[in-house]
Design a protein around this motif. Structure first.
Motif, mmCIF file in Angstrom:
data_model
loop_
_atom_site.group_PDB
_atom_site.id
_atom_site.type_symbol
_atom_site.label_atom_id
_atom_site.label_comp_id
_atom_site.label_asym_id
_atom_site.label_seq_id
_atom_site.Cartn_x
_atom_site.Cartn_y
_atom_site.Cartn_z
ATOM 1 N N UNK A 77 -38.477 -43.044 46.003
ATOM 2 C CA UNK A 77 -37.592 -43.929 45.679
ATOM 3 C C UNK A 77 -37.080 -43.531 44.707
ATOM 4 N N UNK A 78 -35.693 -43.028 44.825
ATOM 5 C CA UNK A 78 -34.807 -43.051 43.806
ATOM 6 C C UNK A 78 -34.857 -41.605 43.149
ATOM 7 N N UNK A 79 -35.691 -41.576 41.427
ATOM 8 C CA UNK A 79 -35.752 -40.167 41.110
ATOM 9 C C UNK A 79 -37.531 -40.601 41.467
ATOM 10 N N UNK A 80 -38.685 -41.335 42.048
ATOM 11 C CA UNK A 80 -39.738 -41.129 42.035
ATOM 12 C C UNK A 80 -40.506 -40.851 43.846
ATOM 13 N N UNK A 81 -41.320 -40.492 43.942
ATOM 14 C CA UNK A 81 -42.020 -40.559 45.131
ATOM 15 C C UNK A 81 -43.460 -41.515 45.546
ATOM 16 N N UNK A 82 -42.878 -42.512 46.228
ATOM 17 C CA UNK A 82 -44.008 -43.506 46.856
ATOM 18 C C UNK A 82 -44.387 -42.836 47.236
#
Length: 371
Positions: free
Chosen positions: A326-331
């Motif tokens: 998710x963009x620059x994050x990991x869900x």
């Protein structure tokens, strides 16, 4: 040329000849010998290609072909301090391409100026220049593609490796489940253009879905929070038959046997009054802990517009995790999967029903591809 960088820039910006360019050939040959013998320290002298001091692009004006480097202080990784005079990119490329017999050069649009510079080498030497074709970048919207940003992220441990699923590298796209055919289609559709092409990630997913949909068999995954419910009206053992792929009936069905009438479902699926459990039949939601069997009539389910939901057996369900960029994050999506997912091979691509396409990354961990 023995002028400083600041002086060279001044001459270029003003479009006037460098005084060094007016010196006789004998003086230049003597200076060149001094460069080779190490009489000039680093930065004290450069060899420049004579072009046009009034060229529209200042960087083309008498561009630098060789520099003196202190290789005692900064040795070359292969030849150490053996050489102190080194060619710049444009001189080296022009000579290499000629000696290798290169006829066509494919390079990014940002190298168009380099092509102009290198053509002076071919003109001075009387060589036939290669045909240069310049193309723009292909940018994926929402993806991190900058090599410098990726390198900084790796150095700071923001990204685990070049195949980190938040990145837009080929390794990362492959790990996410983007097939080579989808990338080929994107490249062929965009073609060779000098301008930068901005590609939506949805467009790439559409191409990928075309190839992935017939390959990916269907499996059940129940995302947390889950609820344990009892199936009322069915006597164990209960055997469910789950279709492997709706478009390919010849692939058959998987059988899941319940020795007890208990399964896990997603809490949000219990909000409806009735539903259809995949492979089990139609059920009425009695309360938050039980479902009453109605029938196994698919026509009934269609008439009542029942939601077809996935489930996992209480006894043999497998804990699983889906990692989604998710963009620059990991869900992280934790949940329970049907038991047959344990037989999937690492790298196998499937579809979790109502979740999306995923790729098995390691045991009980999946990478989300797209819906």
């Amino acid at each position: 040329c023995t002028h400083s960088q600041e002086e060279i820039k001044k001459f270029r910006d003003q479009g006037i000849p460098d005084p060094c360019s007016q010196l006789p050939v004998e003086e230049h040959m003597e200076r060149w010998e001094k460069m080779l013998s190490g009489e000039y320290p680093e930065g004290a002298a450069v060899l420049r290609i004579k072009t046009d001091p009034a060229h529209p692009n200042p960087s083309v004006r008498d561009w630098i072909a060789f520099r003196v480097l202190d290789t005692e202080k900064s040795p070359h990784p292969l030849v150490g301090s053996k050489y102190i005079v080194w060619p710049t990119y444009n001189f080296a490329c022009a000579v290499d391409d000629h000696m290798l017999g290169v006829t066509h050069v494919l390079r990014g649009e940002e190298h168009a100026v380099n092509t102009l510079k290198q053509n002076y080498i071919y003109e001075h030497m009387g060589w036939k220049p290669p045909i240069s074709i310049h193309f723009g970048r292909m940018n994926l919207e929402g993806m991190i593609l900058s090599k410098s940003v990726i390198k900084r992220g790796l150095d700071k441990k923001l990204y685990a490796s070049y195949d980190d699923i938040r990145l837009g590298t080929l390794a990362a796209l492959r790990r996410r489940g983007i097939l080579p055919e989808a990338i080929w289609d994107i490249v062929l559709e965009v073609g060779i253009k000098s301008s930068t092409a901005k590609i939506s990630i949805e467009k790439l997913h559409a191409f990928n879905r075309k190839y992935l949909e017939p390959r990916a068999n269907r499996y059940m995954f129940v995302p947390e929070p889950v609820r344990k419910v009892e199936l009322v009206g069915l006597q164990p053992p209960i055997t469910a038959e789950v279709i492997v792929h709706p478009s390919f009936p010849e692939r058959g069905k998987r059988k899941i046997t319940l020795s007890q009438p208990f399964i896990y479902v997603s809490e949000k699926d219990l909000e409806d009054k009735a539903l259809r459990l995949m492979g089990l039949g139609n059920f009425e939601v009695v309360d938050g802990s039980s479902l009453r069997f109605l029938n196994n009539d698919i026509v009934f389910a269609k008439e009542k517009k029942l939601q077809i939901i996935q489930w996992a057996p209480v006894e043999t369900s497998v804990k699983a995790t889906i990692l989604k960029a998710e963009g620059n994050t990991i869900q992280r999506i934790d949940g329970l999967a049907e038991p047959s997912t344990s037989d999937l091979k690492i790298g196998e691509q499937i579809q979790f029903v109502r979740i999306g396409y995923v790729k098995k990354d390691q045991e009980n961990t999946y990478i989300y591809t797209h819906d």
